[in-house]
Design a protein around this motif. Sequence first.
Motif, PDB file in Angstrom:
ATOM      1  N   VAL A 189      -7.374   9.688  12.858  1.00 15.56           N
ATOM      2  CA  VAL A 189      -7.461  11.041  12.299  1.00 15.56           C
ATOM      3  C   VAL A 189      -8.212  11.911  13.304  1.00 15.56           C
ATOM      4  CG1 VAL A 189      -8.206  12.445  10.338  1.00 15.56           C
ATOM      5  CG2 VAL A 189      -7.514  10.065   9.972  1.00 15.56           C
ATOM      6  N   PRO A 190      -7.510  12.590  14.191  1.00 11.28           N
ATOM      7  CA  PRO A 190      -8.183  13.436  15.179  1.00 11.28           C
ATOM      8  C   PRO A 190      -8.996  14.536  14.500  1.00 11.28           C
ATOM      9  CG  PRO A 190      -5.867  13.119  15.747  1.00 11.28           C
ATOM     10  CD  PRO A 190      -6.046  12.616  14.352  1.00 11.28           C
ATOM     11  N   ASN A 191     -10.087  14.916  15.164  1.00 14.22           N
ATOM     12  CA  ASN A 191     -10.948  16.038  14.750  1.00 14.22           C
ATOM     13  C   ASN A 191     -11.871  15.727  13.586  1.00 14.22           C
ATOM     14  OD1 ASN A 191     -10.175  17.806  16.743  1.00 14.22           O
ATOM     15  ND2 ASN A 191      -8.810  19.014  15.469  1.00 14.22           N
ATOM     16  N   TRP A 192     -11.726  14.579  12.944  1.00 13.23           N
ATOM     17  CA  TRP A 192     -12.659  14.171  11.894  1.00 13.23           C
ATOM     18  C   TRP A 192     -13.557  13.069  12.436  1.00 13.23           C
ATOM     19  CZ3 TRP A 192     -11.185  13.895   6.055  1.00 13.23           C
ATOM     20  CH2 TRP A 192     -10.717  15.140   5.635  1.00 13.23           C
ATOM     21  N   TYR A 193     -14.739  12.944  11.831  1.00 13.99           N
ATOM     22  CA  TYR A 193     -15.597  11.826  12.198  1.00 13.99           C
ATOM     23  C   TYR A 193     -14.859  10.513  11.957  1.00 13.99           C
ATOM     24  CZ  TYR A 193     -19.567  14.867  13.050  1.00 13.99           C
ATOM     25  OH  TYR A 193     -20.401  15.817  13.578  1.00 13.99           O
ATOM     26  N   ALA A 194     -15.234   9.484  12.699  1.00 14.62           N
ATOM     27  CA  ALA A 194     -14.404   8.293  12.827  1.00 14.62           C
ATOM     28  C   ALA A 194     -14.375   7.396  11.599  1.00 14.62           C
ATOM     29  CB  ALA A 194     -14.845   7.479  14.049  1.00 14.62           C
ATOM     30  N   MET A 195     -15.221   7.639  10.588  1.00 10.62           N
ATOM     31  CA  MET A 195     -15.098   6.850   9.356  1.00 10.62           C
ATOM     32  C   MET A 195     -13.716   7.026   8.740  1.00 10.62           C
ATOM     33  SD  MET A 195     -16.430   9.951   8.584  1.00 10.62           S
ATOM     34  CE  MET A 195     -15.522  11.229   7.719  1.00 10.62           C
ATOM     35  N   ALA A 196     -13.044   8.169   9.034  1.00 11.40           N
ATOM     36  CA  ALA A 196     -11.714   8.417   8.491  1.00 11.40           C
ATOM     37  C   ALA A 196     -10.643   7.574   9.175  1.00 11.40           C
ATOM     38  CB  ALA A 196     -11.367   9.898   8.626  1.00 11.40           C
ATOM     39  N   SER A 197     -10.920   7.089  10.386  1.00 13.62           N
ATOM     40  CA  SER A 197      -9.928   6.334  11.165  1.00 13.62           C
ATOM     41  C   SER A 197     -10.052   4.852  10.827  1.00 13.62           C
ATOM     42  CB  SER A 197     -10.120   6.598  12.660  1.00 13.62           C
ATOM     43  OG  SER A 197      -9.866   7.958  12.963  1.00 13.62           O
ATOM     44  N   VAL A 198      -9.525   4.486   9.671  1.00 15.72           N
ATOM     45  CA  VAL A 198      -9.719   3.153   9.082  1.00 15.72           C
ATOM     46  C   VAL A 198      -9.141   2.064   9.980  1.00 15.72           C
ATOM     47  CG1 VAL A 198      -9.205   1.704   7.077  1.00 15.72           C
ATOM     48  CG2 VAL A 198      -9.743   4.146   6.774  1.00 15.72           C
ATOM     49  N   LYS A 199      -9.962   1.046  10.239  1.00 13.98           N
ATOM     50  CA  LYS A 199      -9.558  -0.095  11.067  1.00 13.98           C
ATOM     51  C   LYS A 199      -8.930  -1.198  10.217  1.00 13.98           C
ATOM     52  CE  LYS A 199     -13.775  -0.192  12.474  1.00 13.98           C
ATOM     53  NZ  LYS A 199     -15.075  -0.532  13.106  1.00 13.98           N
ATOM     54  N   TRP A 200      -8.229  -2.125  10.886  1.00 12.21           N
ATOM     55  CA  TRP A 200      -7.572  -3.265  10.224  1.00 12.21           C
ATOM     56  C   TRP A 200      -6.766  -2.795   9.022  1.00 12.21           C
ATOM     57  CZ3 TRP A 200     -13.079  -3.667  10.919  1.00 12.21           C
ATOM     58  CH2 TRP A 200     -13.433  -4.276  12.127  1.00 12.21           C
ATOM     59  N   LEU A 201      -6.092  -1.666   9.196  1.00 10.52           N
ATOM     60  CA  LEU A 201      -5.383  -1.035   8.102  1.00 10.52           C
ATOM     61  C   LEU A 201      -4.265  -1.942   7.594  1.00 10.52           C
ATOM     62  CD1 LEU A 201      -4.895   1.523   6.372  1.00 10.52           C
ATOM     63  CD2 LEU A 201      -3.361   2.307   8.194  1.00 10.52           C
ATOM     64  N   GLN A 202      -4.218  -2.132   6.279  1.00 10.58           N
ATOM     65  CA  GLN A 202      -3.169  -2.974   5.700  1.00 10.58           C
ATOM     66  C   GLN A 202      -2.379  -2.280   4.599  1.00 10.58           C
ATOM     67  OE1 GLN A 202      -4.135  -6.873   3.699  1.00 10.58           O
ATOM     68  NE2 GLN A 202      -2.728  -7.601   5.265  1.00 10.58           N
ATOM     69  N   THR A 203      -3.041  -1.434   3.806  1.00 13.50           N
ATOM     70  CA  THR A 203      -2.359  -0.844   2.663  1.00 13.50           C
ATOM     71  C   THR A 203      -2.601   0.662   2.606  1.00 13.50           C
ATOM     72  OG1 THR A 203      -2.689  -2.891   1.408  1.00 13.50           O
ATOM     73  CG2 THR A 203      -2.039  -0.936   0.162  1.00 13.50           C
ATOM     74  N   ILE A 204      -1.528   1.398   2.368  1.00 11.80           N
ATOM     75  CA  ILE A 204      -1.568   2.842   2.166  1.00 11.80           C
ATOM     76  C   ILE A 204      -1.075   3.107   0.750  1.00 11.80           C
ATOM     77  CG2 ILE A 204      -0.646   5.064   2.927  1.00 11.80           C
ATOM     78  CD1 ILE A 204      -0.233   3.784   5.695  1.00 11.80           C
ATOM     79  N   THR A 205      -1.913   3.737  -0.066  1.00 15.95           N
ATOM     80  CA  THR A 205      -1.595   3.931  -1.477  1.00 15.95           C
ATOM     81  C   THR A 205      -1.628   5.414  -1.825  1.00 15.95           C
ATOM     82  OG1 THR A 205      -2.622   1.795  -1.994  1.00 15.95           O
ATOM     83  CG2 THR A 205      -2.200   3.283  -3.842  1.00 15.95           C
ATOM     84  N   VAL A 206      -0.564   5.903  -2.425  1.00 14.45           N
ATOM     85  CA  VAL A 206      -0.469   7.299  -2.848  1.00 14.45           C
ATOM     86  C   VAL A 206      -0.953   7.398  -4.294  1.00 14.45           C
ATOM     87  CG1 VAL A 206       1.056   9.285  -3.136  1.00 14.45           C
ATOM     88  CG2 VAL A 206       1.502   7.628  -1.307  1.00 14.45           C
ATOM     89  N   ILE A 207      -1.919   8.304  -4.553  1.00 14.03           N
ATOM     90  CA  ILE A 207      -2.493   8.436  -5.889  1.00 14.03           C
ATOM     91  C   ILE A 207      -2.432   9.889  -6.368  1.00 14.03           C
ATOM     92  CG2 ILE A 207      -4.015   6.446  -5.570  1.00 14.03           C
ATOM     93  CD1 ILE A 207      -6.328   8.389  -5.103  1.00 14.03           C
ATOM     94  N   ASP A 208      -2.616  10.076  -7.681  1.00 15.69           N
ATOM     95  CA  ASP A 208      -2.513  11.411  -8.273  1.00 15.69           C
ATOM     96  C   ASP A 208      -3.866  11.969  -8.694  1.00 15.69           C
ATOM     97  OD1 ASP A 208      -3.109   9.809 -10.424  1.00 15.69           O
ATOM     98  OD2 ASP A 208      -1.358  10.373 -11.630  1.00 15.69           O
ATOM     99  N   HIS A 209      -4.950  11.503  -8.060  1.00 14.60           N
ATOM    100  CA  HIS A 209      -6.294  11.950  -8.401  1.00 14.60           C
ATOM    101  C   HIS A 209      -7.179  11.846  -7.167  1.00 14.60           C
ATOM    102  CE1 HIS A 209      -6.062   7.581  -9.064  1.00 14.60           C
ATOM    103  NE2 HIS A 209      -7.326   7.562  -8.655  1.00 14.60           N
ATOM    104  N   ASN A 210      -8.420  12.291  -7.297  1.00  9.35           N
ATOM    105  CA  ASN A 210      -9.359  12.200  -6.189  1.00  9.35           C
ATOM    106  C   ASN A 210      -9.966  10.804  -6.138  1.00  9.35           C
ATOM    107  OD1 ASN A 210      -9.043  14.929  -5.442  1.00  9.35           O
ATOM    108  ND2 ASN A 210     -10.489  15.558  -7.034  1.00  9.35           N
ATOM    109  N   PHE A 211      -9.887  10.181  -5.002  1.00 10.77           N
ATOM    110  CA  PHE A 211     -10.399   8.824  -4.819  1.00 10.77           C
ATOM    111  C   PHE A 211     -11.923   8.825  -4.932  1.00 10.77           C
ATOM    112  CE2 PHE A 211     -11.724   5.452  -1.707  1.00 10.77           C
ATOM    113  CZ  PHE A 211     -11.344   4.373  -2.485  1.00 10.77           C
ATOM    114  N   GLN A 212     -12.470   7.792  -5.599  1.00 11.74           N
ATOM    115  CA  GLN A 212     -13.902   7.741  -5.875  1.00 11.74           C
ATOM    116  C   GLN A 212     -14.590   6.513  -5.279  1.00 11.74           C
ATOM    117  OE1 GLN A 212     -15.652  10.278  -7.652  1.00 11.74           O
ATOM    118  NE2 GLN A 212     -13.708  11.304  -7.198  1.00 11.74           N
ATOM    119  N   GLY A 213     -14.033   5.938  -4.229  1.00 16.67           N
ATOM    120  CA  GLY A 213     -14.643   4.760  -3.620  1.00 16.67           C
ATOM    121  C   GLY A 213     -16.008   5.068  -3.021  1.00 16.67           C
TER     122      GLY A 213
END
Length: 352
Positions: A189-213
């Motif tokens: 994710v260019p231009n954002w701090y690197a916490m957004a650039s998730v490593k070892w990515l395995q799953t991409i999930t589309v949701i209908d609400h704001n994520f609360q992790g």
Amino acid sequence: MTQRNRPYLITRNLAPENQESPIHFLKPVVIPPRFLYRRNHFPYPEKELPSSELFINGLVNRPLRIPYHYLLQMDPVDLDVTLECAGNKRAHFEPKVFGEQWESGAISRGVWTGVPLRTLLDYAGVSQNAVEIVFTGTDHGKREDMDKEVFFQRSLPLKKALHPDIIIAFQYNGNPIPYKHGWPFRLIVPNWYAMASVKWLQTITVIDHNFQGPFQTTDYVYYPHKENDNGKRPVTTLHVNSTIQQPLDYTQLDTGTHTISGIAWTGEGTINEVSISLDEGKSWHTAKLKNKPSGKYSWKVWSYTWHVQETGEYTILAKAKDSKGRTQPLVPFWNRKGYGYNAVSTIHVKIV
């Protein structure tokens, strides 16, 4: 750079492993993998664990299972990107804050190769009810504030996720992504701090609400006050920033001519000016930007030639400005978790 005088990563923690790049000694504008900083919240995933398949599910018309070799057959893009840990320079905050005491080396720059995320989402067919996209890595463990194990997860708003330069990367500097930096897939994710650039990515999930992790709503949040959460807001876009690489802080130098050099970066627009002060901010001089033009997401290398004949102690400041008019402040925005430090870069030298 010979083997005998090669720098090494600077260890901040071993469990989990967190190590800084030796940023003051790195001359290449694109950083070799062995000098990339390492930021982990949990132990590395077992090498057998990361799947060579990527899964897209949730509110999509066609859930996908995408093999690694399939991505390689798609039309890839190359992006020269600066990735900076949100906690970079945390050690400089006053008053001090808790967390990994990063100096200036939790930052890197390299060429990531991958497929635009929106291309894959188009294949899957995103529901009209979609609000956010959640990205789950395979790294996991226990947090001090939770009783159960969790995976590292982050989300992006749908509009942000559909930006054409957000990619699912599978190569770094022309080779497969090193295991310790996210192999086989990493979100970039260019231009954002690197916490957004998730490593070892395995799953991409589309949701209908704001994520609360917890890595979305507890960590990577600016808390302006020590005693309460008033005014909190999420950490997102990189601040305009710079680092003086040479000379080193508290170096002794002879009279004569010296080169003051470093890097500057931003999350909005591009760096268009770096200024140097040799008198603690009373006056400023324009530094030379060396790598114009360069990638719109890459840092800029700068230098200033200093002719000095008077002995004594000097405080040297570097201040970057971007094309959006943002300038480094003299005093950083203090926040309880120590994110986004971007006060002017400062060193002290003695001329003898």
